[in-house]
Design a protein around this motif. Structure first.
Motif, PDB file in Angstrom:
ATOM      1  N   UNK A 193      57.443  28.657  48.698  1.00 43.22           N
ATOM      2  CA  UNK A 193      56.043  28.140  49.179  1.00 43.22           C
ATOM      3  C   UNK A 193      55.909  29.532  50.435  1.00 43.22           C
ATOM      4  N   UNK A 194      56.702  29.613  51.020  1.00 44.05           N
ATOM      5  CA  UNK A 194      56.743  30.734  52.015  1.00 44.05           C
ATOM      6  C   UNK A 194      56.390  32.024  51.584  1.00 44.05           C
ATOM      7  N   UNK A 195      56.975  32.548  50.480  1.00 43.27           N
ATOM      8  CA  UNK A 195      56.695  33.928  49.694  1.00 43.27           C
ATOM      9  C   UNK A 195      55.130  33.695  49.186  1.00 43.27           C
ATOM     10  N   UNK A 196      54.986  32.561  48.682  1.00 44.06           N
ATOM     11  CA  UNK A 196      53.764  32.632  47.950  1.00 44.06           C
ATOM     12  C   UNK A 196      52.297  32.659  49.044  1.00 44.06           C
ATOM     13  N   UNK A 197      52.618  32.116  50.216  1.00 48.97           N
ATOM     14  CA  UNK A 197      51.727  32.388  51.373  1.00 48.97           C
ATOM     15  C   UNK A 197      51.528  33.813  51.619  1.00 48.97           C
ATOM     16  N   UNK A 198      52.674  34.330  52.143  1.00 46.14           N
ATOM     17  CA  UNK A 198      52.931  35.766  52.384  1.00 46.14           C
ATOM     18  C   UNK A 198      52.299  36.573  51.345  1.00 46.14           C
ATOM     19  N   UNK A 199      52.616  36.517  49.959  1.00 47.83           N
ATOM     20  CA  UNK A 199      51.841  37.195  49.172  1.00 47.83           C
ATOM     21  C   UNK A 199      50.336  37.384  49.117  1.00 47.83           C
ATOM     22  N   UNK A 200      49.910  36.037  49.209  1.00 45.47           N
ATOM     23  CA  UNK A 200      48.422  35.731  49.386  1.00 45.47           C
ATOM     24  C   UNK A 200      47.830  36.489  50.631  1.00 45.47           C
ATOM     25  N   UNK A 201      48.429  36.437  51.719  1.00 38.17           N
ATOM     26  CA  UNK A 201      47.977  36.926  53.074  1.00 38.17           C
ATOM     27  C   UNK A 201      48.058  38.627  52.892  1.00 38.17           C
ATOM     28  N   UNK A 202      49.094  39.158  52.217  1.00 36.63           N
ATOM     29  CA  UNK A 202      49.256  40.475  51.964  1.00 36.63           C
ATOM     30  C   UNK A 202      47.922  40.977  50.943  1.00 36.63           C
ATOM     31  N   UNK A 203      48.040  40.325  50.232  1.00 38.21           N
ATOM     32  CA  UNK A 203      46.830  40.520  49.412  1.00 38.21           C
ATOM     33  C   UNK A 203      45.266  40.581  50.024  1.00 38.21           C
ATOM     34  N   UNK A 207      43.147  44.229  50.660  1.00 37.17           N
ATOM     35  CA  UNK A 207      41.660  44.210  50.210  1.00 37.17           C
ATOM     36  C   UNK A 207      40.745  44.581  51.335  1.00 37.17           C
ATOM     37  N   UNK A 208      41.098  44.022  52.376  1.00 36.41           N
ATOM     38  CA  UNK A 208      40.170  44.516  53.414  1.00 36.41           C
ATOM     39  C   UNK A 208      40.161  46.172  54.018  1.00 36.41           C
ATOM     40  N   UNK A 209      41.276  46.589  53.791  1.00 30.36           N
ATOM     41  CA  UNK A 209      41.768  48.030  53.864  1.00 30.36           C
ATOM     42  C   UNK A 209      41.365  48.874  52.840  1.00 30.36           C
ATOM     43  N   UNK A 210      41.128  48.481  51.542  1.00 31.51           N
ATOM     44  CA  UNK A 210      40.791  49.153  50.367  1.00 31.51           C
ATOM     45  C   UNK A 210      39.312  50.015  50.773  1.00 31.51           C
ATOM     46  N   UNK A 211      39.471  51.187  50.332  1.00 33.83           N
ATOM     47  CA  UNK A 211      38.163  51.984  50.445  1.00 33.83           C
ATOM     48  C   UNK A 211      36.939  51.532  49.584  1.00 33.83           C
ATOM     49  N   UNK A 212      37.361  51.088  48.461  1.00 35.73           N
ATOM     50  CA  UNK A 212      36.352  50.776  47.420  1.00 35.73           C
ATOM     51  C   UNK A 212      35.933  49.336  47.672  1.00 35.73           C
ATOM     52  N   UNK A 220      38.999  38.013  43.421  1.00 34.12           N
ATOM     53  CA  UNK A 220      39.913  38.215  44.670  1.00 34.12           C
ATOM     54  C   UNK A 220      41.558  37.937  43.891  1.00 34.12           C
ATOM     55  N   UNK A 221      41.954  38.974  44.483  1.00 33.64           N
ATOM     56  CA  UNK A 221      43.659  38.809  43.987  1.00 33.64           C
ATOM     57  C   UNK A 221      44.404  37.922  44.481  1.00 33.64           C
ATOM     58  N   UNK A 222      43.810  37.389  45.493  1.00 37.89           N
ATOM     59  CA  UNK A 222      44.769  36.105  46.125  1.00 37.89           C
ATOM     60  C   UNK A 222      44.336  34.660  45.588  1.00 37.89           C
ATOM     61  N   UNK A 223      43.472  34.908  44.671  1.00 34.37           N
ATOM     62  CA  UNK A 223      42.864  33.404  44.290  1.00 34.37           C
ATOM     63  C   UNK A 223      44.028  32.620  43.366  1.00 34.37           C
ATOM     64  N   UNK A 284      37.264  34.904  53.423  1.00 31.53           N
ATOM     65  CA  UNK A 284      37.143  36.454  52.980  1.00 31.53           C
ATOM     66  C   UNK A 284      36.406  36.475  51.704  1.00 31.53           C
ATOM     67  N   UNK A 285      36.630  35.634  50.849  1.00 31.31           N
ATOM     68  CA  UNK A 285      35.743  35.539  49.630  1.00 31.31           C
ATOM     69  C   UNK A 285      34.279  35.712  49.670  1.00 31.31           C
ATOM     70  N   UNK A 286      33.838  34.683  50.816  1.00 28.93           N
ATOM     71  CA  UNK A 286      32.499  34.691  51.242  1.00 28.93           C
ATOM     72  C   UNK A 286      32.016  35.847  51.834  1.00 28.93           C
ATOM     73  N   UNK A 287      33.055  36.723  52.815  1.00 28.36           N
ATOM     74  CA  UNK A 287      32.453  37.948  53.253  1.00 28.36           C
ATOM     75  C   UNK A 287      32.352  38.948  52.267  1.00 28.36           C
ATOM     76  N   UNK A 288      33.251  39.083  51.550  1.00 31.59           N
ATOM     77  CA  UNK A 288      33.399  40.352  50.496  1.00 31.59           C
ATOM     78  C   UNK A 288      32.763  40.028  49.377  1.00 31.59           C
ATOM     79  N   UNK A 289      32.747  38.907  48.690  1.00 31.04           N
ATOM     80  CA  UNK A 289      31.988  38.457  47.335  1.00 31.04           C
ATOM     81  C   UNK A 289      30.726  38.058  47.616  1.00 31.04           C
ATOM     82  N   UNK A 290      30.431  37.121  48.576  1.00 33.92           N
ATOM     83  CA  UNK A 290      29.388  36.293  49.104  1.00 33.92           C
ATOM     84  C   UNK A 290      29.396  34.945  48.055  1.00 33.92           C
ATOM     85  N   UNK A 291      30.695  34.597  47.652  1.00 30.35           N
ATOM     86  CA  UNK A 291      30.924  33.250  47.058  1.00 30.35           C
ATOM     87  C   UNK A 291      31.803  32.443  47.633  1.00 30.35           C
TER      88      UNK A 291
END
Length: 392
Positions: A193-203, A207-212, A220-223, A284-291
């Motif tokens: 469970x912890x690894x799943x949360x960590x993976x989502x937060x890292x993703x 995404x926030x640091x991505x230039x594109x 979203x890759x964390x969905x 973040x989905x709302x901020x980056x995708x408007x969803x």
């Protein structure tokens, strides 16, 4: 499609499994070490019960084939569950045999007695507290009437005595041959469970640091991780309950030094953090995708937000007794301070823009991302509280 290509099926969490992997996932639960040990103990207990049952004097020994059944019903993965199911089974047998004798001494003809034994036995099986024993109420009544017949007295005594003997043998075997402790499985569930949360937060931070900028067709890759987080936490809670049950009356707890109370504190913290991680992903989905609704996130906040999310991932990743936790808490505190400054700066810039007033009627106008800041502060507070808790 080429002959080398293997089709797979997408799981609810977004992963792809080949047919071989699906078969493995279906078979492997039956081959877990504790279940293999349980199968061995059942075989030993059933054989011993049948041998001992055949040694009983007189006509009691004629019903030795019921002793292995008693051993079978008494053996469950945990000791306390074995005791509970054994008592429930014997009570159910007693009720069924008693019902059968009431029907035998009644004036009801044989065919009617069979119907009544099944019908009334099923009604009695609905009594609360019978648990596993409820299935044996109508069965015992039917066996006494049909199999016992004219020899119902000897059959009733032999049936009950042999089942009780098998139950006793099963309990002894379960106690003496490696009674299972599920603390490792519980710890593994928490880790998953912890690894799943960590993976989502890292993703999210990546995404926030991505230039594109993400496109509407690129979800979203964390969905998938967010969809599975609640399932993972619930599964870990179920494993924790199994571990707590396995410790009761288990002599192996005397030399097992696993920090079970620490696991309980860690899981409690994850249960409180899980909805916060989902909330951050939705924001973040709302901020980056408007969803599902568009949310304004100031560009100046994104870098500080990515650092704060990374720091939160470090916090979640560190076990409660991990030596890295103190440093992770300090790093998180610094990242939250920088994010708080960025939020204030973003709002100051928005309010001081040339003649522009913020639209107070628009709930989507959140230039500084206060909701995200608050959610990350909640994660920090939960981990910090868990570290200070004497149970963690």
């Amino acid at each position: 499609m080429s002959g080398d290509e293997v089709t797979g099926r997408e799981t609810p969490t977004g992963s792809i499994r080949t047919p071989k992997q699906r078969v493995g996932a279906w078979v492997m639960p039956a081959l877990r070490p504790w279940r293999l040990m349980l199968a061995l103990k059942v075989a030993i207990a059933a054989t011993a019960a049948w041998f001992l049952g055949s040694l009983l004097p007189g006509e009691l020994g004629d019903f030795s084939y019921y002793a292995p059944l008693g051993a079978l019903v008494s053996l469950t993965p945990t000791l306390m569950d074995s005791v509970r199911s054994s008592l429930q089974t014997l009570i159910g047998l007693g009720l069924g045999i008693g019902l059968a004798w009431l029907l035998i001494i009644s004036p009801a003809p044989g065919g009617v007695s069979v119907s009544l034994s099944v019908g009334l036995g099923t009604l009695l099986a609905g009594l609360p507290g019978l648990g596993q024993g409820r299935d044996y109420v109508p069965i015992a009544a039917l066996f006494v009437i049909i199999i016992g017949g004219a020899n119902a007295n000897d059959f009733s005594v032999g049936y009950l005595v042999q089942m009780a003997l098998g139950v006793l043998v099963g309990l002894l075997v379960n106690l003496l041959i490696m009674p299972p402790l599920f603390v490792r499985e519980s710890a593994a569930g928490i880790t998953a469970a912890r690894s799943r949360m960590v993976g989502a937060l890292r993703s999210m931070s990546d995404t926030l640091r991505s230039e594109s900028a993400p496109t509407p067709d690129d979800p979203p890759s964390w969905d998938s991780s967010l969809l599975a987080i609640r399932h993972d936490v619930d599964a870990a809670r179920g494993l924790m309950k199994d571990a707590a049950e396995s410790r009761r009356a288990n002599p192996r707890t005397r030399w097992n030094r696993h920090d079970f109370r620490g696991d309980e504190g860690a899981l409690a913290a994850l249960e409180r953090i899980a909805p916060v991680v989902v909330e951050i992903g939705d924001a973040l989905r709302a901020a980056l995708w408007g969803i599902p609704v568009p949310v304004d996130l100031d560009e100046g906040v994104r870098s500080a937000l990515a650092d704060a999310i990374d720091a939160s991932a470090d916090l979640v990743e560190a076990a409660i007794d991990d030596e890295r936790l103190s440093e992770a808490l300090r790093t998180s505190d610094r990242a939250l301070t920088m994010l708080r400054r960025a939020v204030r700066s973003a709002h100051a810039g928005a309010n001081g823009a040339a003649g522009r007033e913020p639209d107070d009627d628009d709930p989507a106008e959140d230039a500084g991302g206060e909701n995200l800041l608050f959610a990350l502060r909640r994660i920090h507070a939960e981990i910090e509280r868990s570290e200070r808790s004497p149970d963690a």
